[in-house]
Design a protein around this motif. Sequence first.
Motif, PDB file in Angstrom:
ATOM      1  N   LEU A 160       0.837  -1.201   0.000  1.00  0.00           N
ATOM      2  CA  LEU A 160       0.000   0.000   0.000  1.00  0.00           C
ATOM      3  C   LEU A 160       0.873   1.252   0.000  1.00  0.00           C
ATOM      4  CD1 LEU A 160      -2.782  -0.920   2.571  1.00  0.00           C
ATOM      5  CD2 LEU A 160      -3.023  -0.622   0.115  1.00  0.00           C
ATOM      6  N   SER A 161       1.891   1.259   0.869  1.00  0.00           N
ATOM      7  CA  SER A 161       2.717   2.459   0.974  1.00  0.00           C
ATOM      8  C   SER A 161       3.424   2.758  -0.334  1.00  0.00           C
ATOM      9  CB  SER A 161       3.767   2.296   2.072  1.00  0.00           C
ATOM     10  OG  SER A 161       3.165   1.940   3.264  1.00  0.00           O
ATOM     11  N   MET A 162       4.023   1.720  -0.918  1.00  0.00           N
ATOM     12  CA  MET A 162       4.756   1.948  -2.166  1.00  0.00           C
ATOM     13  C   MET A 162       3.819   2.493  -3.225  1.00  0.00           C
ATOM     14  SD  MET A 162       7.191  -1.366  -2.494  1.00  0.00           S
ATOM     15  CE  MET A 162       5.953  -2.605  -2.297  1.00  0.00           C
ATOM     16  N   THR A 163       2.682   1.811  -3.386  1.00  0.00           N
ATOM     17  CA  THR A 163       1.801   2.174  -4.483  1.00  0.00           C
ATOM     18  C   THR A 163       1.235   3.570  -4.277  1.00  0.00           C
ATOM     19  OG1 THR A 163       1.223  -0.136  -4.449  1.00  0.00           O
ATOM     20  CG2 THR A 163      -0.083   1.298  -5.857  1.00  0.00           C
ATOM     21  N   LEU A 164       0.669   3.784  -3.080  1.00  0.00           N
ATOM     22  CA  LEU A 164       0.034   5.078  -2.859  1.00  0.00           C
ATOM     23  C   LEU A 164       1.048   6.198  -2.909  1.00  0.00           C
ATOM     24  CD1 LEU A 164      -2.958   5.769  -0.886  1.00  0.00           C
ATOM     25  CD2 LEU A 164      -1.086   7.325  -0.487  1.00  0.00           C
ATOM     26  N   GLY A 165       2.206   5.965  -2.291  1.00  0.00           N
ATOM     27  CA  GLY A 165       3.227   7.009  -2.289  1.00  0.00           C
ATOM     28  C   GLY A 165       3.622   7.392  -3.704  1.00  0.00           C
ATOM     29  N   GLY A 181       6.552  -4.227  -5.716  1.00  0.00           N
ATOM     30  CA  GLY A 181       7.713  -3.369  -5.519  1.00  0.00           C
ATOM     31  C   GLY A 181       8.410  -3.085  -6.839  1.00  0.00           C
ATOM     32  N   GLY A 182       8.549  -4.107  -7.659  1.00  0.00           N
ATOM     33  CA  GLY A 182       9.193  -3.915  -8.959  1.00  0.00           C
ATOM     34  C   GLY A 182       8.416  -2.953  -9.820  1.00  0.00           C
ATOM     35  N   LEU A 183       7.104  -3.161  -9.860  1.00  0.00           N
ATOM     36  CA  LEU A 183       6.262  -2.266 -10.655  1.00  0.00           C
ATOM     37  C   LEU A 183       6.395  -0.833 -10.168  1.00  0.00           C
ATOM     38  CD1 LEU A 183       2.857  -4.102 -11.169  1.00  0.00           C
ATOM     39  CD2 LEU A 183       4.459  -3.288 -12.892  1.00  0.00           C
ATOM     40  N   ASN A 184       6.434  -0.699  -8.876  1.00  0.00           N
ATOM     41  CA  ASN A 184       6.495   0.633  -8.300  1.00  0.00           C
ATOM     42  C   ASN A 184       7.774   1.355  -8.653  1.00  0.00           C
ATOM     43  OD1 ASN A 184       4.387   1.781  -6.608  1.00  0.00           O
ATOM     44  ND2 ASN A 184       4.375  -0.262  -5.758  1.00  0.00           N
ATOM     45  N   THR A 185       8.848   0.588  -8.750  1.00  0.00           N
ATOM     46  CA  THR A 185      10.110   1.203  -9.159  1.00  0.00           C
ATOM     47  C   THR A 185       9.944   1.865 -10.515  1.00  0.00           C
ATOM     48  OG1 THR A 185      11.200  -0.531  -7.958  1.00  0.00           O
ATOM     49  CG2 THR A 185      12.545   0.738  -9.454  1.00  0.00           C
ATOM     50  N   VAL A 186       9.180   1.183 -11.369  1.00  0.00           N
ATOM     51  CA  VAL A 186       8.969   1.756 -12.694  1.00  0.00           C
ATOM     52  C   VAL A 186       8.098   3.004 -12.603  1.00  0.00           C
ATOM     53  CG1 VAL A 186       8.115   1.279 -15.002  1.00  0.00           C
ATOM     54  CG2 VAL A 186       9.168  -0.539 -13.648  1.00  0.00           C
ATOM     55  N   PHE A 187       7.011   2.925 -11.813  1.00  0.00           N
ATOM     56  CA  PHE A 187       6.156   4.115 -11.647  1.00  0.00           C
ATOM     57  C   PHE A 187       6.976   5.309 -11.203  1.00  0.00           C
ATOM     58  CE2 PHE A 187       2.325   1.467 -10.022  1.00  0.00           C
ATOM     59  CZ  PHE A 187       1.929   1.230 -11.321  1.00  0.00           C
ATOM     60  N   SER A 188       7.831   5.027 -10.216  1.00  0.00           N
ATOM     61  CA  SER A 188       8.488   6.144  -9.548  1.00  0.00           C
ATOM     62  C   SER A 188       9.381   6.893 -10.515  1.00  0.00           C
ATOM     63  CB  SER A 188       9.297   5.641  -8.364  1.00  0.00           C
ATOM     64  OG  SER A 188      10.340   4.829  -8.814  1.00  0.00           O
ATOM     65  N   LEU A 189       9.845   6.186 -11.538  1.00  0.00           N
ATOM     66  CA  LEU A 189      10.709   6.825 -12.523  1.00  0.00           C
ATOM     67  C   LEU A 189      10.052   8.084 -13.077  1.00  0.00           C
ATOM     68  CD1 LEU A 189      13.366   6.231 -13.889  1.00  0.00           C
ATOM     69  CD2 LEU A 189      12.139   5.011 -15.664  1.00  0.00           C
ATOM     70  N   PHE A 190       8.726   8.029 -13.283  1.00  0.00           N
ATOM     71  CA  PHE A 190       8.066   9.115 -14.005  1.00  0.00           C
ATOM     72  C   PHE A 190       8.078  10.419 -13.240  1.00  0.00           C
ATOM     73  CE2 PHE A 190       6.287   5.297 -15.892  1.00  0.00           C
ATOM     74  CZ  PHE A 190       6.608   5.529 -17.218  1.00  0.00           C
ATOM     75  N   TYR A 191       7.743  10.343 -11.960  1.00  0.00           N
ATOM     76  CA  TYR A 191       7.653  11.651 -11.302  1.00  0.00           C
ATOM     77  C   TYR A 191       9.020  12.219 -10.992  1.00  0.00           C
ATOM     78  CZ  TYR A 191       7.862   9.189  -6.726  1.00  0.00           C
ATOM     79  OH  TYR A 191       8.210   8.435  -5.651  1.00  0.00           O
ATOM     80  N   TYR A 192      10.002  11.364 -10.781  1.00  0.00           N
ATOM     81  CA  TYR A 192      11.341  11.923 -10.616  1.00  0.00           C
ATOM     82  C   TYR A 192      11.785  12.567 -11.935  1.00  0.00           C
ATOM     83  CZ  TYR A 192      11.826   9.439  -6.180  1.00  0.00           C
ATOM     84  OH  TYR A 192      11.665   8.999  -4.908  1.00  0.00           O
ATOM     85  N   LEU A 193      11.432  11.887 -13.045  1.00  0.00           N
ATOM     86  CA  LEU A 193      11.817  12.426 -14.350  1.00  0.00           C
ATOM     87  C   LEU A 193      11.133  13.751 -14.622  1.00  0.00           C
ATOM     88  CD1 LEU A 193      12.080   9.464 -16.838  1.00  0.00           C
ATOM     89  CD2 LEU A 193      13.867  10.913 -15.905  1.00  0.00           C
ATOM     90  N   LYS A 194       9.898  13.879 -14.097  1.00  0.00           N
ATOM     91  CA  LYS A 194       9.170  15.130 -14.301  1.00  0.00           C
ATOM     92  C   LYS A 194       9.967  16.308 -13.726  1.00  0.00           C
ATOM     93  CE  LYS A 194       5.357  16.521 -12.092  1.00  0.00           C
ATOM     94  NZ  LYS A 194       4.031  16.421 -11.487  1.00  0.00           N
ATOM     95  N   VAL A 195      10.498  16.086 -12.561  1.00  0.00           N
ATOM     96  CA  VAL A 195      11.295  17.152 -11.940  1.00  0.00           C
ATOM     97  C   VAL A 195      12.565  17.388 -12.745  1.00  0.00           C
ATOM     98  CG1 VAL A 195      12.454  17.885  -9.840  1.00  0.00           C
ATOM     99  CG2 VAL A 195      10.387  16.526  -9.692  1.00  0.00           C
ATOM    100  N   LEU A 196      13.202  16.290 -13.132  1.00  0.00           N
ATOM    101  CA  LEU A 196      14.467  16.440 -13.864  1.00  0.00           C
ATOM    102  C   LEU A 196      14.218  17.123 -15.197  1.00  0.00           C
ATOM    103  CD1 LEU A 196      16.166  13.038 -13.072  1.00  0.00           C
ATOM    104  CD2 LEU A 196      16.647  15.289 -12.115  1.00  0.00           C
TER     105      LEU A 196
END
Lengths: 416, 239, 103, 554
Positions: free
Chosen positions: D332-337, D482-497
Amino acid sequence: MLLAASSIADMLSTQTTSGWLPVFVAAVVHVALVGAFFGLPAGIFIWAERKISGRIQDRLGPTRVGGRFGWLQSLADGVKLLQKEDLIPAQADAFLFRVSPYIVVVAAFMAFMFLPFSSGLVAVAMDIGLFVALAVLSLEVLGVVLAGYSSGSKWSLFGGMREAAQMVSYEVPLGLTAVIPVVLAGSMNLTDIGNMQAGWASNWFIFHDPFSFLAFFVFFTATLASNKRAPFDLAEAESELVAGFLTEYSGFRWSLFFLAEYAAMFFVSGLATILFLGGWWTGFAPLDNWLASLASSCWQGDYIVRVIGMKVFLTKSAILVCVQIWIRWTLPRLRIDQVMTTCLKYLVPIACFLFIGVVVYPLVLLTVLGRTTLLPGTGPFAEPIGERVPVPVVRQPIETASAVVDGPAAVTTEEH
Amino acid sequence: MENLLFLIYAIAACGGAVGVALSQNVVRMAFWLVISLASVSGLFFMLGADFVGATQLLIYVGGTVVLLIFGVMLTTTGPYLAIKTNPAEMIQASVVGVAFLGVVLSTVTAVDWSGNRATLEHAGLVSRPGSYYQQGEGNTSRQIGTALLGVRFDQMEQGAAASDEAAHGHHHDGHTHADHAHGNHAHGAADHHHETISASPRVGSGYLLPFEIVSVHLLVVLIGASYLARAKRRVEQAA
Amino acid sequence: MDPVGLSGYLTVGAVLFVCGVICMATKRNAVGVLMGVELVLNGANINFVAFSRHTALGLDGQIASLFVIVLAAAEAAVALAIVLNFYNNHLTIDVDRAVELKG
Amino acid sequence: MSVPELLNHVLHTDLPRSVQIFAPELVLCVTIIALLLVRMLKWHHKFPTSWVALFGTLAAFVGVFAQFMYMKTGGELPQMRELFEFWGLTQAGVGTAGEYFTGLLVHDPFAVFFRLGLVLFLVLVQALTILTGIPDQEDGQDFYTLMIGATIGMMLACGANNLLMLFMAVEMMSVPSYAMVGFLKGRRLSSEAALKYVVYGAGIAGVMVYGVSLLAGVLGTLSIPELGSRFELLMGDQPFSLTNPTAVATALGIMLVVVGLAFKLSLVPFHFWCPDAFEGASAEVGGFLSVASKAAAFALLVRFALAFQGSGEAIQTLCLIFGISLGVVSCLSMTLGNLAAYTQTNLKRLLAYSTIAHAGYMVMAISALMVLLSGSADPVDSAACVEGLMYYIAVYLFMNLTAFAVVAFVRNETYREDIEAYNGLSAGGPMTKLLCFCLLIAFVSLVGLPPMGGFFGKFAIFASALKAGSVHWFLWVVLAIGGLNTVFSLFYYLKVLRAVFILPSADESRTVEIPGFNGAYVALITLPILALGMSWVMGDLTATAHDVAAYLFH
């Protein structure tokens, strides 16, 4: 009456076999006694205050009711107050307005349960009597704050707030200085603390060392303030706040506040007497010794000794109350910020310093003089701190019976 | 007699608590809170914990609640601040609360406390019965005092008994309850670890550290609170 | 052992706990919420002291409850300072009106 | 044991050892007093209070470092002999792992590792605040007092061996944090954040202490390591079931305690305070809370979780339930975060959600640990979970601090914290370019891409989850999420970059210039991220983490 009460408690707890009756009777008697001690001083000291203030202001004070000295004046006042209409302002929160005088009275009343009037004459004998007594007394502030708030008047609100701030702040120096006799006696049991001071007056804790001498005055000042007595009576400062949190009160409820105030005055004086002024001991060693021997030598000796001790105690406390009255009519009132400054910037540091001093003092003396007291080895005041007049009282039965006022402790042990 | 006293205190405590939850006026809530907390201290006295009871009165009722009332008075704008609670929310919360209460009560009343105690006693894990309320019932201040200074006289015999038993257990049977008596490392999978612990005698846990460190905490908290509550020196530009 | 037994005390503790939680969940006044917290802590304290009398916990329970009382007082002090500060900035202490931080 | 023996033991054996181990914390306490004295004597006009704080903290850091090296080498490191002697370290004291302060705290490599990390972090954050000047000259002593006070609580948390100390540590690190969040007291957002934080925090602390009381009562002890064995003893041969009141009461107690810890970790059902608190607080405080209080809470959770291991059937079931619930919370934490972070426009708020997600990754390690323990696994595997967690936290310290430091420095120049303010940031001067580059490294590491330290941390945790999956399949589900979430997280970090490097600045005329010192600071704290990813330091840290974790299980 006291004699009778103690006897009843003892007799019943030793002679009756059934469980709850003796403790119940004992509890009733004790409550009646404490009630008497709660109500009587109020009456007497209100009269005393009027007389003393009159003399200080160069007038006579009450002269009519009850003869030349007007000694029934308080009673007449009480009757008058009871006849008054019990008003509740429309703006007030009626429920809290009604209930807050009782909180104040209950707090002041309960504190008496822990106050020994003489060795063993205490409703609830507890090892931590001093701590509980201070804790209970501190509840008074709740009633004051609620009274101030629920009156629905800004004078009351300000008075209540000031009062609460003052009482809470002054509890700090009060507690710190009350701990000093505890350090000297090694006990928080008020009876033990009192009995430690038997013998010459040099055994009184006020004369124990320079720090405890000063501590008494800090303690006394703090009790003045926490009892909202002048010069710390900001809560009722007539010139600014009409009558503070009392503004909207009348009749019976107003008299309850008054009753509680005088009872609390007497209570803190009694506490000061026990903590610093030798409690129920006369301060004259031969007399104390004689009393101690009397306890075991004649029939009902310990009761007689207790009653004598009580008289001594009451006298000392009454003198302190009179000092409080004297101060009230002599000193001008402080401003609220001065009151708080006095507490936080002066009394608290002083109390801390005194506390440290009292702890360090015997160590220093021991290293310098080789003994723990300054007093020389011979002469009338040579009674060493360590040796005491033997404590004459058999405390056990009273303690067992009286513990019931508070809780089940004694009952449980008996039932097993 | 005792049951009666308990009932009075318990009803006052619970009634006060319900009053706090249902009351709509903050100061009345405070009043009910006072009733509840003071009765709780009565319960403490009944349980023979006189020092805790007195502390409860002095710090909680005489200190914390007064502070809360101060908070109310300094922050109310109207004469009587009534807080309206959404009834639906209230019902929702009550249903959940009562359900939870049911779970807790059904559990704690069903636990076989004396049986559990007997089991632990059998394993040598309990300090001698009635260690503090044996004589002079309720006089706990001395024990609490020494415990706060880091020495547990009330658990002394237990420590001795446990270490005796432990030594015994090691000789004969490594898997008796004595293993558990050395609670320091209850997961005693490795034996050499056990020995290092056995080297130091088991003493009851004294509370010197929390007693001292809480003063640092109180100091820090006092500074934080006074910083936040004192008047602003100037208007912050960033605002 | 006293005739009331452990469960009586635990019941009182549980009632206080639940009332406190309900109070925290429904009250909107920040001080009201804090009062709920105090109730919850007292529920825990009753448990501690009752256990210290009746179970193997012994004196530890009483000491724990002492520390809980002290820590609760510290927490209340900071909480009130924050409430006052919030009031100075917003002129209300209605928790529901603290809505500027959203996302 | 007789009374003199007991007194002798406490006074002459336990207390000297305890004080020796506790010396760094005592140094911090003294620093607090020194700060107040400096203010009281009005010396703060002569030299800034921040230097007093920094000096005291550095001294404490050296102290913990000496302890760390002493434990690691067994006191036989000739280069550091003087240091050891200065801190009075002895074999019987710091050299021996075990309980101190009569069993309230426990001293072992795990505790020392976390304490070292915390003090190091405190030094770094204090350096950051000196550079950004967030507490001004007048408020310095208040701010540093709160920060150091919170750190003392966190250091207690690392060694907590007693339920009372657990609660106390949580309180000691939370209460000053509440005040720190509201430190910008003139600002509406700050006071609102503090209010929310304190109201929820106090409530959860109450719930937690109720759980502690239940647990202590049922098991009859406050000592954490005894909990599991006592539970085993009480359950005897009975299986764990919902009809057994002892089991239910224990489970209830554990649940409530874990709720309290989950709040500190901002795990999902209890995360709501986190974004608000971070957005309202200054970035420095946000950085401090996001790393330090989490690391301490993880140390507590590990200690608490490790108490419940045993060979009985009931306790193993308990472990499994515990582990799987943590697994659910982790998912839950990974996904929602990660999902919520995507829509954020404020960078601090985005980082807050990223923190929630990272707490989810980290709690996966503990979930795996509990599941492994329920299957009487090889201690090496269990140790690997803790090892991964420790590695992750060590790297996380640097990467999160870098991110928050960049936010703080950019705020000092632009007075803004929303992501739009970062548009075209890389067009600034050389130091600004360096800053952008560091942000890139930190973000890449936060995503968990290979050459950076973050990758190896995440890899270790995922590996242990994979192993735990063989005990219970659910951990494989957690791993997949967790693996899927790693991929999700790429997007918002990239947005900032993307905003930093690609989008043009709205106001071309004004470029952001970061002062040299600030750039150097960021570069300094970015270096470890790289070093931990691709140099010998990585092997060193792995080995240390390995030894430390192995110690918990031998």
